[in-house]
Design an enzyme around this catalytic site. Sequence first.
Site, PDB file in Angstrom:
ATOM      1  N   LYS A 125      42.089  33.893  40.754  1.00 16.99           N
ATOM      2  CA  LYS A 125      42.045  34.901  39.700  1.00 16.99           C
ATOM      3  C   LYS A 125      43.030  34.502  38.616  1.00 16.99           C
ATOM      4  O   LYS A 125      44.141  34.034  38.915  1.00 16.99           O
ATOM      5  CB  LYS A 125      42.404  36.270  40.291  1.00 16.99           C
ATOM      6  CG  LYS A 125      42.309  37.431  39.307  1.00 16.99           C
ATOM      7  CD  LYS A 125      42.585  38.764  39.996  1.00 16.99           C
ATOM      8  CE  LYS A 125      42.491  39.928  39.025  1.00 16.99           C
ATOM      9  NZ  LYS A 125      42.704  41.231  39.700  1.00 16.99           N
ATOM     10  N   SER A 145      39.287  44.857  39.023  1.00 17.26           N
ATOM     11  CA  SER A 145      39.482  43.867  37.978  1.00 17.26           C
ATOM     12  C   SER A 145      39.177  42.433  38.431  1.00 17.26           C
ATOM     13  O   SER A 145      39.045  41.536  37.603  1.00 17.26           O
ATOM     14  CB  SER A 145      40.929  43.942  37.470  1.00 17.26           C
ATOM     15  OG  SER A 145      41.841  43.591  38.510  1.00 17.26           O
ATOM     16  N   SER A 173      41.052  46.705  43.127  1.00 16.57           N
ATOM     17  CA  SER A 173      40.530  45.557  42.380  1.00 16.57           C
ATOM     18  C   SER A 173      40.062  44.381  43.224  1.00 16.57           C
ATOM     19  O   SER A 173      39.510  43.422  42.687  1.00 16.57           O
ATOM     20  CB  SER A 173      41.576  45.065  41.370  1.00 16.57           C
ATOM     21  OG  SER A 173      41.696  45.982  40.319  1.00 16.57           O
TER      22      SER A 173
END
Length: 492
Positions: free
Chosen positions: A79, A154, A178
């Site tokens: 990420k 997210s 997330s």
Amino acid sequence: MTDLHRLSVRELAEGLGQAQFSSRELTQHYLNRIDKIDAQVKSYVTVTHEQALAQADAADALRQAGNAGFLTGVPLAHKDIFCTKGIKTTAGSKMLDNFISPYNATVVEKANAAGLVTLGKLNMDEFAMGSTSESSYFGATCNPWALDRVPGGSSGGSAAAVAADLAPFATGTDTGGSIRQPASFCGLTGLKPTYGRVSRFGMIAYASSLDQGGPMARSAEDCAYLMNVMAGHDAKDSTSVKKDVDDYVANLNATALKGLRIGIPKQYFNVAGLDAEVKARVEESLKKLEEMGAVLVEIDLSMTESYVPTYYLIAPAEASSNLSRYDGVRYGYRCENPVDLMDLYKRSRSEGFGAEVQRRILIGTYALSAGYYDAYYVKAQKVRRLIQQDFLKAFENVDVIAAPSAPTTAYKIGADLTPVEMYLGDIYTLAVNLAGLPAINAPVGLDSNNLPVGLQLIGNYWSESQLLSIVHQYQQDTTFHTQRAAIAEENA
């Protein structure tokens, strides 16, 4: 081999160990898939072609010398919230569009030390603030199951990359769901560990008392391999806990399902907005666990209605503090031709931050302001403690707590949701972060639109092994985690 991307992490590691293919061949295979497919999915912000192949060659050399670990040469992606030395780290924001970190996050350092090959950095909601991955400065990521749907957020890029077979597993972060919500939307297994289990050093901060890194993969077994890499104390992170780390892979069958008490909160299954098909799939998965020996126990979580307002005071308040460092002076985006210092601050932040980040900074700054600090922030922290106590009381009678991971399946990109409607979509995940507990999403079926549904299991502190073991055994008896997204099937 043309189907390397269909193999599990264990199968990839065993194939490398048996010289069925090299890390270079495996890495090139994934890079080719990314080049072919990701223009449609948009899961990657940066693809590190040259570095990935160099890491793969180094992994192959280690294997030839007999110095390789089990995972040496297996690819993964990070990420874009984890700092990577020499590679852009953006947190999905214009503010950090040109930021190249001078150091690695501890999670990245551990992955490198394990011999894992970094394919690139994955898209995300800006500064991890969002549930759709639409707030990224680099554009929305698409759900591989239906390209007109969001992948969640997210960690939407992480979920989409794994679901489209563009990485075998990926790192994510979870501040209010997330990891779990995008895993649910994309049909993956995703684990949010206990707060303090995984180092936050080098992980760009959103809400420091809530943020936690974790693995996203197809199966509990694949997640366990990545947890073995990610977990552990780190002296560079003052919130990291000095506690022995389990061997998550070795413990995959350690939890007995017979007699396991699963708490069913009566409030969770009567939430307004819970989709009937989501409820049905989750209840079917619980019935399956019951058939495997678990005992379902109705429990009372009386603080449920406080989750959303409490979270959306504490998280923005911490964000307001954390993001005050981005001022256009030291690093990050700087506006052009400022009139004076105040103009530099105002325009750099107004131009550098997107609308959702600005909204949360404003809410947080208001909650922390002199006249409202006690009424909002301090009160929210007191309610947070009550939420934690609510869970601890429940765990006196049950081993784990079950819930949907999200009240709906993935919605359309550009759906006309108000911020409040978007925030209410996190009802099942927020409290886990407020309490610092571990939780896992497991795919448990599809709705009538062929979109994945996720079951969330919440554990007591430090019960990651137990959660992975329960889901692993469930996955040995079901095939939901092996179902593939449309774009992955089309490009098999």
